[in-house]
Design a protein around this motif. Sequence first.
Motif, short mmCIF file in Angstrom:
data_model
loop_
_atom_site.label_atom_id
_atom_site.label_comp_id
_atom_site.label_asym_id
_atom_site.label_seq_id
_atom_site.Cartn_x
_atom_site.Cartn_y
_atom_site.Cartn_z
N ASP A 92 89.76 -9.40 -12.67
CA ASP A 92 88.70 -10.40 -12.88
C ASP A 92 87.44 -10.03 -12.10
O ASP A 92 86.31 -10.27 -12.55
CB ASP A 92 89.19 -11.78 -12.46
CG ASP A 92 89.10 -12.80 -13.58
OD1 ASP A 92 88.49 -12.49 -14.62
OD2 ASP A 92 89.64 -13.90 -13.43
N CYS A 95 85.76 -7.43 -14.14
CA CYS A 95 85.14 -8.08 -15.30
C CYS A 95 83.79 -8.70 -14.91
O CYS A 95 82.80 -8.55 -15.62
CB CYS A 95 86.09 -9.15 -15.84
SG CYS A 95 85.38 -10.23 -17.09
N GLY A 96 83.77 -9.38 -13.75
CA GLY A 96 82.53 -9.98 -13.27
C GLY A 96 81.48 -8.93 -12.96
O GLY A 96 80.28 -9.14 -13.19
N GLY A 99 80.13 -7.49 -16.29
CA GLY A 99 79.26 -8.54 -16.81
C GLY A 99 78.87 -8.36 -18.27
O GLY A 99 77.81 -8.84 -18.69
N ILE A 101 78.93 -8.94 -22.33
CA ILE A 101 79.16 -10.06 -23.24
C ILE A 101 79.65 -9.45 -24.56
O ILE A 101 78.86 -9.08 -25.41
CB ILE A 101 77.87 -10.89 -23.47
CG1 ILE A 101 77.14 -11.16 -22.15
CG2 ILE A 101 78.18 -12.18 -24.23
CD1 ILE A 101 77.90 -12.01 -21.17
N CYS A 111 85.21 -2.97 -24.17
CA CYS A 111 85.61 -4.39 -24.14
C CYS A 111 86.38 -4.75 -25.41
O CYS A 111 87.41 -5.43 -25.38
CB CYS A 111 84.38 -5.26 -23.97
SG CYS A 111 84.71 -7.02 -23.85
N ARG A 355 81.79 -13.42 -25.09
CA ARG A 355 83.17 -13.34 -24.60
C ARG A 355 83.23 -12.39 -23.41
O ARG A 355 82.50 -11.42 -23.34
CB ARG A 355 84.12 -12.90 -25.72
CG ARG A 355 83.75 -11.61 -26.41
CD ARG A 355 84.29 -11.52 -27.84
NE ARG A 355 85.51 -12.28 -28.05
CZ ARG A 355 86.72 -11.82 -27.78
NH1 ARG A 355 86.86 -10.60 -27.29
NH2 ARG A 355 87.79 -12.56 -28.01
N ARG A 356 84.12 -12.71 -22.47
CA ARG A 356 84.27 -11.88 -21.26
C ARG A 356 85.26 -10.75 -21.53
O ARG A 356 86.02 -10.78 -22.50
CB ARG A 356 84.75 -12.74 -20.09
CG ARG A 356 83.79 -13.87 -19.75
CD ARG A 356 84.15 -14.58 -18.45
NE ARG A 356 85.53 -14.98 -18.38
CZ ARG A 356 86.40 -14.58 -17.45
NH1 ARG A 356 86.02 -13.73 -16.51
NH2 ARG A 356 87.64 -15.00 -17.45
N ARG A 358 88.24 -9.96 -20.88
CA ARG A 358 89.50 -10.51 -20.37
C ARG A 358 90.67 -9.56 -20.51
O ARG A 358 91.68 -9.70 -19.81
CB ARG A 358 89.80 -11.84 -21.08
CG ARG A 358 88.83 -12.95 -20.70
CD ARG A 358 89.01 -14.18 -21.54
NE ARG A 358 88.60 -13.95 -22.91
CZ ARG A 358 88.19 -14.91 -23.75
NH1 ARG A 358 88.12 -16.15 -23.34
NH2 ARG A 358 87.84 -14.63 -24.99
#
Length: 480
Positions: A92, A95-96, A99, A101, A111, A355-356, A358
């Motif tokens: 996570d 992921c941050g 960044g 999308i 992604c 969407r992240r 994930r």
Amino acid sequence: MDAAEFRRRGKEMVDYVADYLEKIEERPVYPDLEPGYLRSLIPTEAPQEPESYEDIIKDVERVIMPGITHWHSPYFFAYFPAASSYPAMLADMLCGAFGCIGFSWAASPACTELETVMLDWLGKMLQLPECFIAGTDGRGGGVIQSTASEATLVSLLAARCKAVRQIKQSDPQKSEAEILSKLVAYTSDQAHSSVERAALIGAIMMRKVPTDNSYAVREEMLTKMVEEDKEAGLIPFYLCATLGTTPSCAFDHCTKLGPLCKKENMWMHIDAAYAGAAFICPEFRPLLNGVEFADSFNFNPHKFLLVNFDCSTMWVKERADIIGAFKMEPLYLKHENQESGLVTDYRHWQIPLGRRFRSLKLWFVFRMYGLQGLQAHIRKQVALAKEFESLVRADKRFEICAEVVLGLICFRLKGSNELNEDLLKRITKSRQIHLVPCQLSGRFVLRFAICARTTESRHVQKAWQLITQLTFELLQESSH
């Protein structure tokens, strides 16, 4: 904050998080506060000048921690698990940092592509039928939604779009409004409230199917309702079946419901939000039988599979059905590879655009635990549930109210609903363990769910000691 300070503070934050989780059981699991507690503890407006990081961290303990329900405490037995693991937390962070999308392949190819492959990995762990696996040329495939609520809504809207299209093909004179007014969907009277909510959002009539003595939907009752609705001029088009209901972890009879849906040309969506993770264990895989009839299937790795919220995995048999309901192509979102047949643009598979990343969490967790590690975690939680069940069964003052299949035990004191409500109030007030209730056959029932990754036998034993102590006190008072 520059990169040098970020390095320093980042290391401090990892230590803070590790300390919090290592010592979490020392904290009262449930806060002792009145609503509105926080407003008086912080200013009424944002600061004009920058504040120090030290002051912010001090305020985490002063302002935030007193109002936290500690979901990862080994004494948290409410709702269902909210999964957590160190590999998922590290993913996570990454992921941050990225960044991105990831609404299209071009917006960040990794992604999109990692998500497709991770959903294939997980689909194979579950032994899903080949039609749900994307591979390189599959017609189905998987997608990460935020929650099971969102997956249900997406499946309902896709089914609605498909039904309208099919009916208009056979009867072009019928207007869309007329068709929509006659569509009817079905779900269990034990289904999660989000299923009913999806019908509200989709402006669809939803009928609740009464369940049998084990709180499961059977084919006979659904057949009866479908026939009645067809005679009334309605158009049955969708069933949301549940594997592992929220109140009692009951399992609808999908092996029988599936052929009925196929015969009636109804979309079958399977919601296995909690229970789905257990199907990676061969001994629990038979609970998923009937998935071969489903048009879509969903479960939450963020409940039972050590992946932090949010990560709700959904598979569809025919990706064209879901894309057909959501595809919008403004010029600014187009890219040169989108018609190549090699690319998935996940914005067409979901409600939001953005969407992240994930799937990083799945990748980290799958690799650092391996299938065997994940199976061991599930088996441990189920064994703890069986241990608690045996404690309840050994005490003649209590009764078990539903079959214990996975990590949830539904139990109650023999006696009135009021007596059990009083017991739960005392449990909550103690702040030593946290439970929530449900209603089964008109009875007030306590739910005891094994939730935290760190829960051990000693926590279950201590919880039962508290429950029996509070029960003794309650019955003593009642007898006077």
